[in-house]
Scaffold this active site. Structure first.
Site, PDB file in Angstrom:
ATOM      1  CB  SER A  19       5.900  -0.722  -2.334  1.00 11.21           C
ATOM      2  OG  SER A  19       5.968  -2.070  -1.925  1.00 11.21           O
ATOM      3  CE1 TYR A  68       0.735  -0.633  -1.270  1.00  8.34           C
ATOM      4  CE2 TYR A  68       2.470  -2.201  -1.773  1.00  8.34           C
ATOM      5  CZ  TYR A  68       1.986  -1.166  -1.006  1.00  8.34           C
ATOM      6  OH  TYR A  68       2.743  -0.664   0.021  1.00  8.34           O
ATOM      7  CE  LYS A 102       2.921   2.311  -1.906  1.00 12.03           C
ATOM      8  NZ  LYS A 102       2.738   3.645  -1.298  1.00 12.03           N
TER       9      LYS A 102
END
Ligand code: NAI
Length: 302
Positions: A153, A166, A170
């Site tokens: 991401s 996150y 990622k």
């Protein structure tokens, strides 16, 4: 241009009950792949009872004349990963393609990021990629063929407010790909990284409404399918895909400097521009190549 065709190929798509994974599974099947549609169901934050999402996607694929089997295992568990791969081996005898796509979101600013929200996100995105890819890699190695996608991401590669868990997970998935591409090279296993942008339940309150409307998952899937194809000879590449835009990101390193004698912090302060100036920076496909390049750095007499 040869047509991208997956006839005879077996693909695992994790988190394929919804969003990007679903569209990827449907389009792989439309182009001839036999697909394991993995999804444990549950809410965006990973909580809740499992739903029949995987079954519905399998029904849709079959209704369109394709081949697919459902799987409901949790990617974040070792036995889950093994069972997802076993589902492919039992149904179709091999694994050619793994799209590590399953994901959850638990956004909070850092001081509010309790350990359970940190751990849950790292588990699904990073441990999940490990748990599924490892048993699949074994079969790919034996067959001398494999295409693996790590879904990363921009939140990890560039940074995004409120997503420390996150972003770390990622970027971890991208680091996994950086190494696995080297280990897979001699077995014709290509490992690439997808950085998608799409309007799904994951982004419905993160993306501005007009962007959400424009960013159909269908705009991302061509990148996933190309990276999964036999035609794609690339490995270790990060591809941004969303809303019709496609680009590549990578980590680059400049030549830097080498000090003749043991440097002091003041030596770094005095030469900060030479150390950090990115002019002429390059991408290095491995630590070994970067180490060789280091030897060419201009020497500073200190
Ligand atoms: P989504 O929420 O629509 O789909 C994710 C799917 O993964 C869900 O169906 C969910 O049930 C499944 N899943 C969650 N935990 C699982 C587990 N432990 N085991 C098996 N399945 C599990 O999300 P979306 O947007 O389709 O995201 C797909 C991937 O793309 C995720 O990895 C996400 O982080 C990544 N991504 C998405 C972006 C976007 O703009 N939508 C941006 C950047 C990355």
């Amino acid at each position: 241009m040869s047509k991208i065709d997956f006839t005879g190929r077996v693909a695992i798509v994790t988190g394929a009950g919804a969003g990007l994974g679903k569209n990827c599974a449907v389009q792989l099947a439309e182009r001839g792949a036999k697909v394991v549609v993995n999804d444990l169901g549950g809410a965006r934050d990973g909580t809740g009872e499992g739903s029949a999402a995987a079954d519905l996607v399998v029904e849709e694929i079959k209704a369109a004349g394709g081949e697919a089997v459902p799987n409901y295992d949790n990617v974040a568990e070792v036995e889950g990963g093994e069972n997802i791969v076993k589902t492919a081996l039992d149904a179709y005898g091999k694994v050619d393609i793994v799209v590590n796509n399953a994901g959850i979101l638990r956004d909070k600013t850092f001081l509010k990021m309790e350990p359970q929200n940190w751990d849950a996100v790292i588990a699904v995105h990073l441990r999940g990629a490990y748990c599924v890819t490892r048993p699949a890699f074994e079969n790919m190695k034996a067959n001398g063929y494999g295409r693996i996608i790590m879904t990363s991401s921009s939140s990890g590669v560039f940074g995004n407010f409120g997503q420390t868990n996150y972003g770390a997970a990622k970027m971890g998935a991208a680091g996994l790909a950086n190494v696995l591409k080297l280990e897979g090279a001699k077995y014709n296993i290509k490992v690439n990284v997808l950085l998608p942008g799409a309007g799904t339940r994951m982004t419905e309150d993160v993306m501005p409404p007009e962007a959400f409307e424009r960013a159909k998952v269908e705009y991302v899937t061509p990148a996933t399918l190309y990276l999964c194809s036999e035609q794609c000879e690339e490995t270790g590449v990060y591809i941004n895909a969303g809303g019709g835009h496609f680009s590549r990101s990578n980590i680059q390193t400049n030549l830097g400097v080498r000090f003749e004698n043991m440097p002091t912090p003041e030596d770094l302060q005095a030469n900060w521009d030479a150390i950090t100036n990115m002019e002429g920076a390059k991408y290095f496909p491995s630590t070994a190549e970067w180490s060789m390049e280091n030897l060419k750095s201009p020497v500073i007499k200190n």
